[in-house]
Design a protein around this motif. Structure first.
Motif, PDB file in Angstrom:
ATOM      1  N   TYR A 280      -9.551   2.065   4.887  1.00 44.33           N
ATOM      2  CA  TYR A 280      -9.530   1.609   6.279  1.00 44.33           C
ATOM      3  C   TYR A 280      -8.310   2.161   7.009  1.00 44.33           C
ATOM      4  CZ  TYR A 280      -8.710  -1.698  10.106  1.00 44.33           C
ATOM      5  OH  TYR A 280      -8.447  -2.264  11.326  1.00 44.33           O
TER       6      TYR A 280
ATOM      7  N   LEU B  81       0.827  -1.215   0.000  1.00 45.67           N
ATOM      8  CA  LEU B  81       0.000   0.000   0.000  1.00 45.67           C
ATOM      9  C   LEU B  81       0.856   1.257   0.000  1.00 45.67           C
ATOM     10  CD1 LEU B  81      -3.038  -0.557   2.407  1.00 45.67           C
ATOM     11  CD2 LEU B  81      -3.056  -0.336  -0.076  1.00 45.67           C
TER      12      LEU B  81
ATOM     13  N   LEU C  27      -8.629  -1.363   1.640  1.00 53.23           N
ATOM     14  CA  LEU C  27      -7.615  -1.417   2.709  1.00 53.23           C
ATOM     15  C   LEU C  27      -7.090  -0.015   3.009  1.00 53.23           C
ATOM     16  CD1 LEU C  27      -5.531  -4.586   1.714  1.00 53.23           C
ATOM     17  CD2 LEU C  27      -6.972  -4.335   3.729  1.00 53.23           C
TER      18      LEU C  27
ATOM     19  N   ASP D 191      -7.733  -3.194 -12.886  1.00 54.76           N
ATOM     20  CA  ASP D 191      -8.333  -4.488 -12.529  1.00 54.76           C
ATOM     21  C   ASP D 191      -9.844  -4.483 -12.710  1.00 54.76           C
ATOM     22  OD1 ASP D 191      -9.208  -3.048 -10.228  1.00 54.76           O
ATOM     23  OD2 ASP D 191      -9.175  -4.888  -9.047  1.00 54.76           O
ATOM     24  N   GLU D 192     -10.425  -3.317 -13.079  1.00 60.91           N
ATOM     25  CA  GLU D 192     -11.877  -3.227 -13.144  1.00 60.91           C
ATOM     26  C   GLU D 192     -12.487  -4.000 -14.302  1.00 60.91           C
ATOM     27  OE1 GLU D 192     -13.882   0.718 -12.553  1.00 60.91           O
ATOM     28  OE2 GLU D 192     -11.802   1.345 -12.413  1.00 60.91           O
TER      29      GLU D 192
ATOM     30  N   ALA E 178     -13.339   3.378  11.371  1.00 58.79           N
ATOM     31  CA  ALA E 178     -12.649   2.145  10.989  1.00 58.79           C
ATOM     32  C   ALA E 178     -11.992   1.448  12.177  1.00 58.79           C
ATOM     33  CB  ALA E 178     -11.598   2.462   9.939  1.00 58.79           C
TER      34      ALA E 178
ATOM     35  N   MET F  14     -15.374  -8.822   1.122  1.00 61.88           N
ATOM     36  CA  MET F  14     -14.673  -8.860  -0.162  1.00 61.88           C
ATOM     37  C   MET F  14     -13.975 -10.179  -0.415  1.00 61.88           C
ATOM     38  SD  MET F  14     -12.855  -5.680  -1.630  1.00 61.88           S
ATOM     39  CE  MET F  14     -12.562  -6.908  -2.875  1.00 61.88           C
ATOM     40  N   PHE F  15     -13.481 -10.756   0.660  1.00 63.19           N
ATOM     41  CA  PHE F  15     -12.764 -12.014   0.478  1.00 63.19           C
ATOM     42  C   PHE F  15     -13.710 -13.137   0.083  1.00 63.19           C
ATOM     43  CE2 PHE F  15      -9.668  -9.599   2.713  1.00 63.19           C
ATOM     44  CZ  PHE F  15      -8.504  -9.967   2.079  1.00 63.19           C
TER      45      PHE F  15
ATOM     46  N   TYR G 209      -3.460  -8.435 -11.724  1.00 63.10           N
ATOM     47  CA  TYR G 209      -3.176  -8.317 -10.296  1.00 63.10           C
ATOM     48  C   TYR G 209      -3.660  -9.547  -9.557  1.00 63.10           C
ATOM     49  CZ  TYR G 209      -2.753  -3.669 -12.072  1.00 63.10           C
ATOM     50  OH  TYR G 209      -2.358  -2.606 -12.828  1.00 63.10           O
TER      51      TYR G 209
ATOM     52  N   PHE H 104      -9.940 -10.403  13.054  1.00 70.70           N
ATOM     53  CA  PHE H 104      -9.970  -9.775  11.749  1.00 70.70           C
ATOM     54  C   PHE H 104      -8.960  -8.629  11.673  1.00 70.70           C
ATOM     55  CE2 PHE H 104     -11.539  -7.150   8.278  1.00 70.70           C
ATOM     56  CZ  PHE H 104     -11.522  -8.099   7.276  1.00 70.70           C
TER      57      PHE H 104
ATOM     58  N   LEU I 231      -1.990  -5.419   5.386  1.00 65.45           N
ATOM     59  CA  LEU I 231      -1.378  -4.108   5.225  1.00 65.45           C
ATOM     60  C   LEU I 231       0.133  -4.231   5.104  1.00 65.45           C
ATOM     61  CD1 LEU I 231      -3.542  -2.090   7.789  1.00 65.45           C
ATOM     62  CD2 LEU I 231      -3.718  -2.053   5.304  1.00 65.45           C
TER      63      LEU I 231
ATOM     64  N   TRP J 237      -3.931  -0.118  -8.532  1.00 68.36           N
ATOM     65  CA  TRP J 237      -4.641  -0.503  -7.313  1.00 68.36           C
ATOM     66  C   TRP J 237      -5.728  -1.511  -7.677  1.00 68.36           C
ATOM     67  CZ3 TRP J 237      -4.723   2.824  -2.554  1.00 68.36           C
ATOM     68  CH2 TRP J 237      -3.699   3.783  -2.562  1.00 68.36           C
ATOM     69  N   THR J 238      -6.016  -2.408  -6.741  1.00 69.30           N
ATOM     70  CA  THR J 238      -7.161  -3.294  -6.919  1.00 69.30           C
ATOM     71  C   THR J 238      -8.281  -2.814  -5.999  1.00 69.30           C
ATOM     72  OG1 THR J 238      -6.426  -4.777  -5.182  1.00 69.30           O
ATOM     73  CG2 THR J 238      -5.680  -5.282  -7.410  1.00 69.30           C
ATOM     74  N   GLU J 239      -9.456  -3.396  -6.181  1.00 68.08           N
ATOM     75  CA  GLU J 239     -10.582  -3.019  -5.332  1.00 68.08           C
ATOM     76  C   GLU J 239     -10.224  -3.233  -3.859  1.00 68.08           C
ATOM     77  OE1 GLU J 239     -14.133  -5.364  -5.827  1.00 68.08           O
ATOM     78  OE2 GLU J 239     -15.398  -3.870  -4.831  1.00 68.08           O
ATOM     79  N   LEU J 240      -9.537  -4.339  -3.595  1.00 65.51           N
ATOM     80  CA  LEU J 240      -9.142  -4.628  -2.209  1.00 65.51           C
ATOM     81  C   LEU J 240      -8.166  -3.574  -1.679  1.00 65.51           C
ATOM     82  CD1 LEU J 240      -9.114  -6.502   0.272  1.00 65.51           C
ATOM     83  CD2 LEU J 240      -7.321  -7.834  -0.844  1.00 65.51           C
ATOM     84  N   ASP J 241      -7.213  -3.163  -2.528  1.00 70.48           N
ATOM     85  CA  ASP J 241      -6.263  -2.131  -2.100  1.00 70.48           C
ATOM     86  C   ASP J 241      -6.999  -0.851  -1.714  1.00 70.48           C
ATOM     87  OD1 ASP J 241      -4.067  -3.761  -2.723  1.00 70.48           O
ATOM     88  OD2 ASP J 241      -4.018  -3.062  -4.798  1.00 70.48           O
TER      89      ASP J 241
ATOM     90  N   ILE K 284     -14.478  -5.288   4.069  1.00 67.58           N
ATOM     91  CA  ILE K 284     -13.257  -5.943   3.588  1.00 67.58           C
ATOM     92  C   ILE K 284     -13.364  -7.458   3.777  1.00 67.58           C
ATOM     93  CG2 ILE K 284     -10.760  -6.129   3.915  1.00 67.58           C
ATOM     94  CD1 ILE K 284     -10.864  -3.142   4.824  1.00 67.58           C
ATOM     95  N   GLU K 285     -13.919  -7.840   4.907  1.00 72.72           N
ATOM     96  CA  GLU K 285     -14.109  -9.265   5.174  1.00 72.72           C
ATOM     97  C   GLU K 285     -15.017  -9.866   4.102  1.00 72.72           C
ATOM     98  OE1 GLU K 285     -15.362  -9.799   9.168  1.00 72.72           O
ATOM     99  OE2 GLU K 285     -14.830 -11.925   9.220  1.00 72.72           O
TER     100      GLU K 285
ATOM    101  N   LYS L 153       1.489  -9.099  -2.777  1.00 78.74           N
ATOM    102  CA  LYS L 153       0.657  -8.659  -3.888  1.00 78.74           C
ATOM    103  C   LYS L 153       1.525  -8.722  -5.142  1.00 78.74           C
ATOM    104  CE  LYS L 153      -1.222  -4.567  -6.099  1.00 78.74           C
ATOM    105  NZ  LYS L 153      -2.598  -4.106  -6.258  1.00 78.74           N
TER     106      LYS L 153
END
Lengths: 322, 592
Positions: free
Chosen positions: A220, A30, A217, A159-160, B5, A292-293, B98, B14, B22, A210-214, A289-290, B105
């Motif tokens: 957050y 990140l 994150l 990544d979209e 957050a 998303m997995f 990705y 979690f 991260l 960046w990905t959606e997860l990035d 985020i949870e 990553k």
């Protein structure tokens, strides 16, 4: 360097452990993405006469805006934000936009294709292709021309969608705003060629890698404000053609349709009639985020615009869409 | 505005999971190939098996009218993003993909393999930490694999991995694999006679998913890691590398009279408040007052960080200037030589002036001489007077004023540049600086000079020895290597004896016997002579470590500290000998 440099350093720097642990930790993914995006934002601010940042109010825009704050701190963001308002956005988005942009202290330009709206442009009457063409693509190109902008930042990520995977970070657009995927400027290392002739412009995508997860994150980690529609809540919806649509804002019910209350959230934000909600109980960032997995479906799946026919995103991009 | 957050009620496990996410680092790698060699299948497999492919994307492939596959799923439809690509069954442009594992990553720069797309291969390779070269086990090393490995080496990718694919079609035969592997080792020596560039070979079947993500039960004779495991293990260049500090000024931040900061991304070394720095080209000296960021002032910042520096003195710096540490100044010159990849249909013309972008600097340059052109299929260089689209060559340049640069082998940022045609605005060339032509003392870089030096007419000053390392390796039967022992290690002597008896050319260098940097020079000297060097020294010094790792490929150095510390001398000795055994080359006459 003296011949005995290492002996001297040995006395001076006993802090090195036996394993040679670095004193500056290596950047996490990140942090690397952040540093790369900031680099891109600064490159563009330094090399274009009149850049503008497309601000769509979504989560990616929120991240982009934060990165712009960081890139020019303690200075102000040296370019305005542009929101292309189709007139069909969720009311909560507009409310969030006005409040947050003010808080950040950025300049905001809102552009609407009022003529098309006055002539009755709706996705119901025109279909999503035409409607997007008029209210988003046309409107965007008009706004860029009116403002005399030679560069526009967007929050799109590679990544979209698969034609976006081929997009450059600096995406060259000709005088008509069109993208030619077969004639893109090679991008090596971190060199971006922004040289232009009159009327041409560049779309710049600082979040390309960046990905959606990035994105989640980062939101957050950085505690970045986002539109509340992303969080699950019991909302009034109507089920239409497999999509769950929120009934807030401009969405007339068709004959025979009934609204119901469901606990849903938006995974991506677009126009009210064309963006579906997903069933979810994720009402905090960690829960999102949870969740998303566990996702098995991509985030643009609920966007009607991508699915009219095979390769439809590529076609729209060729015409000037983001 | 939204649920906070970091609220206290967030789930503890979690949180741990998130903090793991991260911390994860980032590895960029490049692949090249056409539909036939299974590249798309391999990438699809990596994405699919690492759960990055979403169900609906898969559904749309299965529904596609253009599905070319005979099997249940055609992964290439997932990766070929443009209509023309899907229709013609070819990959045209670089695509980025990705995926994430529990360790890292990954960003894949997926490039077409055909010769006419050399420029795309170079583009993908320019930012990569590793290259995965696909080799069809049935066909062996084809021109395309050669081309990709050569370009990867030219662009300075530290790790080249050969994925020997379609092992299912050769019944997972070890013999076939060993033969291909030997050819690849040969290729590595051709690309890099100094032995600096290695190619790591892994037998896989992308179609069957063998050895891609998890280790294969069908390849019991192969005991190494799977492709993904290897990619997860590759060391990434450290942000705390002891290199000299390099900070190109990108943008000046001046919100009011009280603040003047220089924004940029650190491309080498690290910086702390108080550090002495020199501004180039003015050569004014000052100190760093503070490292400013949105998140607060930093006590230190390392390579890769985008920061803003405030300086002690009011220097008049602007975009294009470079801040460097006092020690280890870069080259400052108008004339230089570079390896150039030509990206455009308009050829490189000696009479034309180009706009050169080098880090954040922009200057006009003229090519004064094309020394040679390299054939990427055979790696032979020939005389040439110009470079055309997709050509690679060594070119001499002269700029209209001084530039501050490093050699590409030392820094991929400050040693690289692009050329822009001032008339058409097109990006026409990409360059990697190999030599400062104004300073007789600055030697060209051996690693880059290797590429293409096999031809009839070696590029002038680049050949430093009459005997290539490849010849030495063939005579001694093993690659050179370095074993880094602790200071005064009692292992050195028995190890030297044991290795000597096994036929290795071996020598001990003891740090305590030589002043200063001498021992590093000796290590490098013996290493270049093809020997196994047992180096006894303090390992704690990063500076020292860097001196060696910058010239010796990481997998040719064994840090004995990295082995178990509880082990007794006998078992340590055994482990070291086993490692050195791995440096033996397969003798073709014995292996077949």
């Amino acid at each position: 360097m003296t011949q005995y440099l290492y002996e001297e350093e040995c006395d001076e720097l006993p802090a090195f452990s036996v394993e040679g642990l670095p004193s500056v930790p290596r950047l996490s993914h990140l942090e690397m993405l952040e540093a790369e995006s900031i680099h891109i934002l600064r490159e563009a601010a330094a090399s274009f006469a009149a850049p503008v940042m497309l601000y769509s109010i979504g989560k990616d825009s929120s991240v982009l805006l934060r990165l712009a704050q960081k890139a020019f701190y303690p200075g102000k963001i040296p370019f305005p934000l542009l929101h292309v308002d189709t007139g069909y956005k969720f009311p909560e988005m507009i409310e969030f936009r006005d409040r947050y942009v003010k808080e950040v202290g950025a300049e905001l330009i809102v552009h609407k294709n009022q003529q098309a709206l006055d002539e009755g442009a709706t996705p119901f009457a025109l279909g999503t292709q035409k409607c997007c063409g008029l209210l988003k693509t046309r409107s965007l190109l008009d706004a860029l021309a009116e403002g005399g902008f030679d560069a526009a930042f967007g929050g799109a990520r590679r990544d979209e969608e698969k034609s976006r995977a081929k997009e450059r970070i600096y995406s060259f657009r000709d005088a008509a705003g069109q993208w030619d995927p077969r004639n893109q400027r090679p991008e090596l290392w971190n060199y971006y060629n922004g040289k232009l002739d009159k009327g041409e412009h560049i779309r710049i995508f600082p979040l390309s890698n960046w990905t959606e997860l990035d994105v989640w994150l980062y939101i957050y980690k950085e505690n970045i404000p986002i539109v509340p529609l992303y969080f699950a809540k019991e909302r009034e919806v109507v089920v239409r053609g497999g999509s769950v649509l929120l009934t807030q804002g401009p969405i007339p019910l068709l004959p025979g349709e009934k609204t119901e209350r469901r606990t849903v959230r938006m995974r991506s934000l677009g126009c009210v009639p064309c963006t579906g909600a997903i069933a979810s109980t994720a009402d905090t960032l960690p829960k999102i985020i949870e969740e998303m997995f566990g996702f098995h479906r991509s985030e643009r799946e609920n966007r009607a615009i991508d699915h009219d026919q095979e390769g439809s995103m590529e076609m729209k991009k060729r015409e000037g869409y983001f | 505005m939204h649920p906070h957050a970091n609220s206290a009620n967030a789930d503890h496990t979690f949180e741990q999971f998130l903090s793991q996410h991260l911390e994860r680092d980032l590895l960029r790698f490049t692949t090249a190939g056409s539909v036939d060699d299974g590249k798309s299948t391999l990438i699809g497999r990596l994405l699919y098996d690492s759960k990055a492919i979403y169900e609906d994307q898969l559904q749309s492939i299965q529904q596609s009218k253009l599905n070319r596959s005979t099997g249940p799923m055609d992964f290439s439809l997932l990766t070929d993003g443009l209509r023309a690509e899907r229709e013609q069954g070819i990959t045209i442009d670089v695509a980025y993909r990705y995926f994430t594992t529990s360790r890292r990553k990954f960003i894949i720069a997926d490039t077409p393999g055909h010769e006419q797309y050399t420029r795309n291969m170079a583009t993908g390779a320019s930012t990569a930490d590793a290259a995965v070269v696909l080799v069809d086990a049935r066909k062996g090393v084809l021109p395309q694999s050669r081309r990709h490995a050569t370009i990867a080496a030219l662009l300075g990718i530290p790790h080249i991995i050969a994925a020997v694919n379609k092992m299912d079609l050769v019944d997972y035969s070890e013999e076939v694999f060993r033969r291909v592997e030997a050819d690849l080792q040969e290729l590595a020596l051709q690309i890099s006679p100094s032995g600096a560039q290695t190619i790591h070979c892994i037998p896989i079947s992308a179609l069957e998913g063998e050895n891609v993500v998890t280790r294969s039960a069908k390849i019991p004779w192969y005991t190494g890691p799977s492709l993904l495991e290897y990619l997860e293990e590759i060391p990434i260049a450290d942000s705390n590398s002891p290199e000299a500090f390099r900070f190109p000024v990108q943008y000046v931040i001046r919100p009011d009279d009280s603040f003047r900061g220089f924004a940029g991304q650190i491309i080498a070394g690290s910086v702390r408040p108080g550090d002495r720095v020199v501004a180039l080209p003015s050569k004014q000296k000052t100190r760093v007052r503070s490292i400013v960021t949105f998140d607060g002032a930093l006590p230190e910042a390392g390579t890769g960080s985008s920061v803003t520096l405030q300086l002690e003195n009011e220097l008049d710096l602007s975009r294009g200037d470079l801040l460097v540490s006092e020690e280890g100044l870069p080259n400052i010159a108008r004339k230089f030589a570079a390896n150039v990849v030509w990206l455009h249909a308009t050829p490189l013309d000696l009479h034309k002036r180009w706009i050169m972008r080098q880090v954040t600097d922009e200057v006009r340059v003229q090519a004064t001489k094309v020394r040679s052109r390299i054939d990427v299929n055979t790696m032979e260089s020939s005389l040439a007077s110009q470079l055309g689209l997709n050509d690679i060559g060594i070119v001499e340049f002269e700029a209209t004023r001084n530039l501050s640069f490093d050699l590409y082998s030392q820094n991929r940022n400050s040693g690289s540049f692009i050329l822009i045609d001032p008339l058409t605005n097109a990006t026409v060339g990409a360059g990697m600086i190999t030599e400062n032509l104004e300073k007789a003392t600055r030697r060209s870089d051996p690693k880059l000079a290797d590429v293409g030096s096999q031809g009839e007419k070696p590029a002038e000053p680049l050949q430093t020895a009459a005997v290539a390392i490849s010849e030495r390796v063939h005579r001694s039967g093993h690659h050179p290597g370095a074993v880094w022992l602790g200071a005064g290690s009692s292992l050195a002597a028995p190890l030297e004896r044991a290795l000597f008896e096994k036929g290795f050319h071996v020598v001990i260098i003891d740090d305590s016997q030589h002043p200063g940097e001498w021992s590093e020079g000796l290590v490098r000297g013996f290493y270049s002579a093809g020997m196994i060097v047992l180096y006894s020294s303090h390992q704690a010094l990063e500076q020292k470590k860097h001196l060696l790792t910058s010239t010796i490929q990481p997998d040719r150095i064994l840090h004995v500290d990295a082995l178990s510390r509880d082990a007794d001398d006998a078992s340590l000795l055994q482990q070291i000998v086993a490692w050195v055994e791995g440096l033996r080359i397969a003798r073709p006459e014995e292996g077949r």
